[in-house]
Design a protein around this motif. Structure first.
Motif, PDB file in Angstrom:
ATOM      1  N   ARG A  67       0.813  -1.212   0.000  1.00  0.00           N
ATOM      2  CA  ARG A  67       0.000   0.000   0.000  1.00  0.00           C
ATOM      3  C   ARG A  67       0.850   1.266   0.000  1.00  0.00           C
ATOM      4  NH1 ARG A  67      -4.746  -1.418   4.475  1.00  0.00           N
ATOM      5  NH2 ARG A  67      -5.521  -3.304   3.434  1.00  0.00           N
ATOM      6  N   ALA A  68       2.177   1.092   0.044  1.00  0.00           N
ATOM      7  CA  ALA A  68       3.045   2.264   0.215  1.00  0.00           C
ATOM      8  C   ALA A  68       3.838   2.622  -1.025  1.00  0.00           C
ATOM      9  CB  ALA A  68       3.998   2.032   1.393  1.00  0.00           C
ATOM     10  N   PHE A  69       4.070   1.646  -1.943  1.00  0.00           N
ATOM     11  CA  PHE A  69       4.977   1.894  -3.055  1.00  0.00           C
ATOM     12  C   PHE A  69       4.289   1.613  -4.379  1.00  0.00           C
ATOM     13  CE2 PHE A  69       7.517   0.449   0.571  1.00  0.00           C
ATOM     14  CZ  PHE A  69       8.347   1.556   0.740  1.00  0.00           C
ATOM     15  N   VAL A  70       4.754   2.301  -5.413  1.00  0.00           N
ATOM     16  CA  VAL A  70       4.308   2.050  -6.779  1.00  0.00           C
ATOM     17  C   VAL A  70       5.541   1.774  -7.625  1.00  0.00           C
ATOM     18  CG1 VAL A  70       2.249   3.500  -6.541  1.00  0.00           C
ATOM     19  CG2 VAL A  70       4.413   4.514  -7.335  1.00  0.00           C
ATOM     20  N   GLU A  71       5.335   1.350  -8.875  1.00  0.00           N
ATOM     21  CA  GLU A  71       6.434   1.009  -9.755  1.00  0.00           C
ATOM     22  C   GLU A  71       7.341   2.214  -9.948  1.00  0.00           C
ATOM     23  OE1 GLU A  71       7.209  -0.731 -14.258  1.00  0.00           O
ATOM     24  OE2 GLU A  71       5.173  -0.541 -13.462  1.00  0.00           O
ATOM     25  N   GLY A  72       8.643   1.984  -9.783  1.00  0.00           N
ATOM     26  CA  GLY A  72       9.640   3.039  -9.927  1.00  0.00           C
ATOM     27  C   GLY A  72      10.131   3.611  -8.626  1.00  0.00           C
ATOM     28  N   ASP A  73       9.440   3.336  -7.512  1.00  0.00           N
ATOM     29  CA  ASP A  73       9.904   3.832  -6.211  1.00  0.00           C
ATOM     30  C   ASP A  73      11.184   3.108  -5.783  1.00  0.00           C
ATOM     31  OD1 ASP A  73       7.828   5.542  -6.106  1.00  0.00           O
ATOM     32  OD2 ASP A  73       6.635   4.413  -4.642  1.00  0.00           O
ATOM     33  N   ILE A  74      12.024   3.797  -5.026  1.00  0.00           N
ATOM     34  CA  ILE A  74      13.252   3.213  -4.467  1.00  0.00           C
ATOM     35  C   ILE A  74      12.962   2.788  -3.040  1.00  0.00           C
ATOM     36  CG2 ILE A  74      15.651   3.614  -3.835  1.00  0.00           C
ATOM     37  CD1 ILE A  74      15.824   5.644  -6.093  1.00  0.00           C
ATOM     38  N   LEU A  75      13.187   1.508  -2.750  1.00  0.00           N
ATOM     39  CA  LEU A  75      12.890   0.991  -1.417  1.00  0.00           C
ATOM     40  C   LEU A  75      14.016   1.354  -0.468  1.00  0.00           C
ATOM     41  CD1 LEU A  75      11.568  -2.582  -2.304  1.00  0.00           C
ATOM     42  CD2 LEU A  75      10.291  -0.458  -2.064  1.00  0.00           C
ATOM     43  N   PRO A  76      13.708   1.874   0.700  1.00  0.00           N
ATOM     44  CA  PRO A  76      14.765   2.202   1.681  1.00  0.00           C
ATOM     45  C   PRO A  76      15.395   0.936   2.246  1.00  0.00           C
ATOM     46  CG  PRO A  76      12.600   2.464   2.661  1.00  0.00           C
ATOM     47  CD  PRO A  76      12.356   2.192   1.201  1.00  0.00           C
ATOM     48  N   ARG A  77      16.658   1.039   2.619  1.00  0.00           N
ATOM     49  CA  ARG A  77      17.357  -0.094   3.207  1.00  0.00           C
ATOM     50  C   ARG A  77      16.818  -0.359   4.615  1.00  0.00           C
ATOM     51  NH1 ARG A  77      22.192  -2.450   2.188  1.00  0.00           N
ATOM     52  NH2 ARG A  77      22.726  -0.805   0.685  1.00  0.00           N
ATOM     53  N   PRO A  78      16.524  -1.609   4.930  1.00  0.00           N
ATOM     54  CA  PRO A  78      16.027  -1.910   6.281  1.00  0.00           C
ATOM     55  C   PRO A  78      17.104  -1.629   7.321  1.00  0.00           C
ATOM     56  CG  PRO A  78      15.603  -3.714   4.774  1.00  0.00           C
ATOM     57  CD  PRO A  78      16.516  -2.780   4.066  1.00  0.00           C
ATOM     58  N   PRO A  79      16.712  -1.245   8.523  1.00  0.00           N
ATOM     59  CA  PRO A  79      17.725  -1.012   9.571  1.00  0.00           C
ATOM     60  C   PRO A  79      18.424  -2.310   9.949  1.00  0.00           C
ATOM     61  CG  PRO A  79      15.502  -0.973  10.482  1.00  0.00           C
ATOM     62  CD  PRO A  79      15.339  -1.005   8.993  1.00  0.00           C
ATOM     63  N   GLY A  80      19.692  -2.206  10.310  1.00  0.00           N
ATOM     64  CA  GLY A  80      20.436  -3.401  10.719  1.00  0.00           C
ATOM     65  C   GLY A  80      21.448  -3.834   9.699  1.00  0.00           C
ATOM     66  N   GLY A  81      21.328  -3.365   8.436  1.00  0.00           N
ATOM     67  CA  GLY A  81      22.356  -3.636   7.438  1.00  0.00           C
ATOM     68  C   GLY A  81      22.171  -4.908   6.657  1.00  0.00           C
ATOM     69  N   ARG A  82      21.385  -5.889   7.154  1.00  0.00           N
ATOM     70  CA  ARG A  82      21.265  -7.154   6.438  1.00  0.00           C
ATOM     71  C   ARG A  82      19.806  -7.481   6.140  1.00  0.00           C
ATOM     72  NH1 ARG A  82      25.437 -11.802   6.881  1.00  0.00           N
ATOM     73  NH2 ARG A  82      27.374 -10.662   7.027  1.00  0.00           N
ATOM     74  N   GLY A  83      18.906  -6.533   6.301  1.00  0.00           N
ATOM     75  CA  GLY A  83      17.512  -6.801   6.014  1.00  0.00           C
ATOM     76  C   GLY A  83      16.811  -7.347   7.236  1.00  0.00           C
ATOM     77  N   GLY A  84      15.516  -7.066   7.325  1.00  0.00           N
ATOM     78  CA  GLY A  84      14.763  -7.581   8.444  1.00  0.00           C
ATOM     79  C   GLY A  84      14.929  -6.715   9.669  1.00  0.00           C
ATOM     80  N   LYS A  85      14.203  -7.045  10.673  1.00  0.00           N
ATOM     81  CA  LYS A  85      14.251  -6.299  11.921  1.00  0.00           C
ATOM     82  C   LYS A  85      15.491  -6.683  12.719  1.00  0.00           C
ATOM     83  CE  LYS A  85      11.709  -5.574  16.202  1.00  0.00           C
ATOM     84  NZ  LYS A  85      10.527  -5.968  17.002  1.00  0.00           N
ATOM     85  N   PRO A  86      16.281  -5.715  13.132  1.00  0.00           N
ATOM     86  CA  PRO A  86      17.484  -6.059  13.901  1.00  0.00           C
ATOM     87  C   PRO A  86      17.114  -6.603  15.266  1.00  0.00           C
ATOM     88  CG  PRO A  86      17.167  -3.688  13.885  1.00  0.00           C
ATOM     89  CD  PRO A  86      16.136  -4.248  12.947  1.00  0.00           C
ATOM     90  N   LYS A  87      17.903  -7.579  15.699  1.00  0.00           N
ATOM     91  CA  LYS A  87      17.650  -8.184  17.008  1.00  0.00           C
ATOM     92  C   LYS A  87      18.372  -7.406  18.087  1.00  0.00           C
ATOM     93  CE  LYS A  87      17.039 -12.882  15.246  1.00  0.00           C
ATOM     94  NZ  LYS A  87      17.521 -14.262  15.287  1.00  0.00           N
ATOM     95  N   ASP A  88      17.696  -7.278  19.213  1.00  0.00           N
ATOM     96  CA  ASP A  88      18.340  -6.647  20.344  1.00  0.00           C
ATOM     97  C   ASP A  88      19.412  -7.566  20.901  1.00  0.00           C
ATOM     98  OD1 ASP A  88      16.681  -4.494  20.051  1.00  0.00           O
ATOM     99  OD2 ASP A  88      15.125  -5.341  21.388  1.00  0.00           O
ATOM    100  N   ALA A  89      20.318  -6.986  21.681  1.00  0.00           N
ATOM    101  CA  ALA A  89      21.389  -7.774  22.282  1.00  0.00           C
ATOM    102  C   ALA A  89      20.793  -8.862  23.165  1.00  0.00           C
ATOM    103  CB  ALA A  89      22.298  -6.865  23.104  1.00  0.00           C
ATOM    104  N   GLY A  90      21.301 -10.093  22.982  1.00  0.00           N
ATOM    105  CA  GLY A  90      20.822 -11.205  23.785  1.00  0.00           C
ATOM    106  C   GLY A  90      19.531 -11.802  23.272  1.00  0.00           C
ATOM    107  N   GLU A  91      19.060 -11.347  22.090  1.00  0.00           N
ATOM    108  CA  GLU A  91      17.787 -11.821  21.578  1.00  0.00           C
ATOM    109  C   GLU A  91      18.020 -12.755  20.410  1.00  0.00           C
ATOM    110  OE1 GLU A  91      14.060  -9.847  19.206  1.00  0.00           O
ATOM    111  OE2 GLU A  91      14.955  -8.722  20.843  1.00  0.00           O
TER     112      GLU A  91
END
Length: 424
Positions: free
Chosen positions: A79-103
């Motif tokens: 619902r947020a993007f259309v063809e031609g939009d540039i997707l922002p890089r996910p936080p954490g550097g490798r995609g997905g939600k970054p895990k907290d320390a010890g998680e």
């Protein structure tokens, strides 16, 4: 022929897969072995054991079908993007939600155990004695197989097919074994023959030839020949390594530990890689003595410092037991660089006499933990540096930390081009 591999495998493991893995991961395993050497005790420095490899370097290459042409994709729930939009890089550097320390769970390395033999093979893979020349051949200790005709027994893998076929043909011709073409021609005559008496005669002849063919086999066990090999003596070049270590009072325990680690690597390298290499252990304070391996590595000693005593002992032993015309002579000296001022001239004179007799001479200067291995102004270093400039086979290195021992050792004894000179 069936080949059954009866080599003993560890429980639940495949020896062939293990060897394939070590070949594929050779570079990573060598780096892991170098790192593991830094924190080991002297007595178990090369006893094998557990090493760790990074998971990222273990991925295998794979083939997949590439995407070709132009294709459209429908992504449900967008619902947020259309063809031609540039997707922002996910936080954490490798995609997905970054895990907290010890998680969550994770794994950053793969650990496995190397046997002593595997450890030594990896360690010694690219090392050699520089400029090993066969000046004069020692008593024979190595043998290489060479072709020595044929025999009537041997391994199935050594069957001489050409020789066997030739002997079988000679036997068949000598015994008059019917040829297949002759039997086939006789069978056609019987089929075309209309006279009963002639047919009976031809059938009797066919029966006789068939029985004779069965009695005389196409290949008889008497025809089989095997390629025979005999061991040919292979001469081995003679070499001697002189290990000179300073154990005087100026050498701290840390310095002695560094020197012993270097000599232990050198001793294992020589004893594992070369069969005909003599090793002479000389330790010195203000006087030098030739000692055995146990005393050299573990015997206590202290006193003043006269480096010339070790060089004089080396020169005397060469004159008594190792003719330079017959032996490849090598030397490795470890010291903290301290020497009596009055001993400098004699030390330089002795070293200039010894170096022309040597194929290679390595000087290792050990320093205190935290010292600078790139700069040295010790009396012995400056003396040797001046001699090195005279184009003699002398290499010099300085080490202050355990982690520098293996790189320095590897640099001094790595394989070089046969035509290249040893650079200091």
């Amino acid at each position: 022929m069936h080949i059954v591999d009866r080599r003993l495998n560890p429980r639940g493991k495949s020896l062939e897969n293990r060897q394939r893995f070590l070949r594929r991961m050779k570079g990573a395993v060598q780096q892991a072995v170098k790192r593991s050497l830094q924190n080991r005790n002297i007595r178990d420095v090369l006893d094998g054991g557990e090493i760790s490899l990074p998971i990222d370097g273990m991925a295998e290459p794979s083939l997949r079908r590439g995407e070709g042409g132009i294709s459209d994709h429908i992504l449900p729930g967008n619902r947020a993007f259309v063809e031609g939009d540039i997707l922002p890089r996910p936080p954490g550097g490798r995609g997905g939600k970054p895990k907290d320390a010890g998680e969550g769970d994770g794994e950053d390395g793969f650990r496995f155990v190397l046997t002593r033999e595997e450890f030594l093979d990896v360690f010694l893979d690219d090392l050699e004695l520089p400029d090993l020349a066969k000046r004069r051949l020692a008593e024979t200790e190595e043998e290489t197989p060479f072709r020595a005709g044929y025999s009537v027994s041997g391994s199935p893998s050594n069957i001489a097919v050409g020789r066997t076929t030739k002997l079988a043909m000679m036997r068949r011709v000598a015994l008059g074994r019917p040829r297949r073409e002759e039997i086939e021609a006789l069978q056609r005559q019987i089929e075309e023959c209309e006279d009963d008496e002639t047919r009976l005669a031809l059938e009797a002849k066919l029966k006789s030839l068939t029985e004779k063919s069965r009695r005389i086999p196409y290949i008889d066990p008497l025809d089989v020949r095997y390629r025979r090999f005999e061991n040919e003596p292979k001469p081995v070049a003679k070499a001697v390594m002189f290990c000179l270590m300073d154990v005087s009072g100026s050498m701290s325990e840390h310095m002695k530990d560094l020197a012993k680690r270097f000599y232990l690597l050198l001793y294992l390298f020589l004893s594992k890689r070369y069969k005909k290499v003599e090793i002479v252990f000389i330790r010195h304070t203000d006087r030098a003595e030739e000692v055995d391996e146990e005393t050299f590595f573990y015997g206590p000693a202290t006193g003043g410092t006269l480096v010339s005593s070790a060089l004089a002992a080396m020169r005397a032993i060469i004159a008594a037991r190792f003719d330079p015309a017959e032996w490849n002579i090598y030397g490795a000296q470890a010291s903290d660089g301290d020497n009596a001022h009055s001993d400098g001239n004699l030390t330089g004179h002795l070293l200039r006499e010894i170096l022309p007799l040597c194929q290679y001479f390595a000087y290792i200067e050990v320093g205190e933990e935290g010292g600078d291995s790139s700069i040295s102004r010790s009396p012995l270093w400056m003396l040797y540096d001046g001699i090195r400039s005279e184009a003699l086979p002398l290499s010099m290195r300085k080490v202050c930390r355990r982690g520098e021992i293996f790189p320095v050792f590897h640099d001094l004894f790595q394989k070089r081009d046969a035509q290249a000179r040893v650079t200091p």
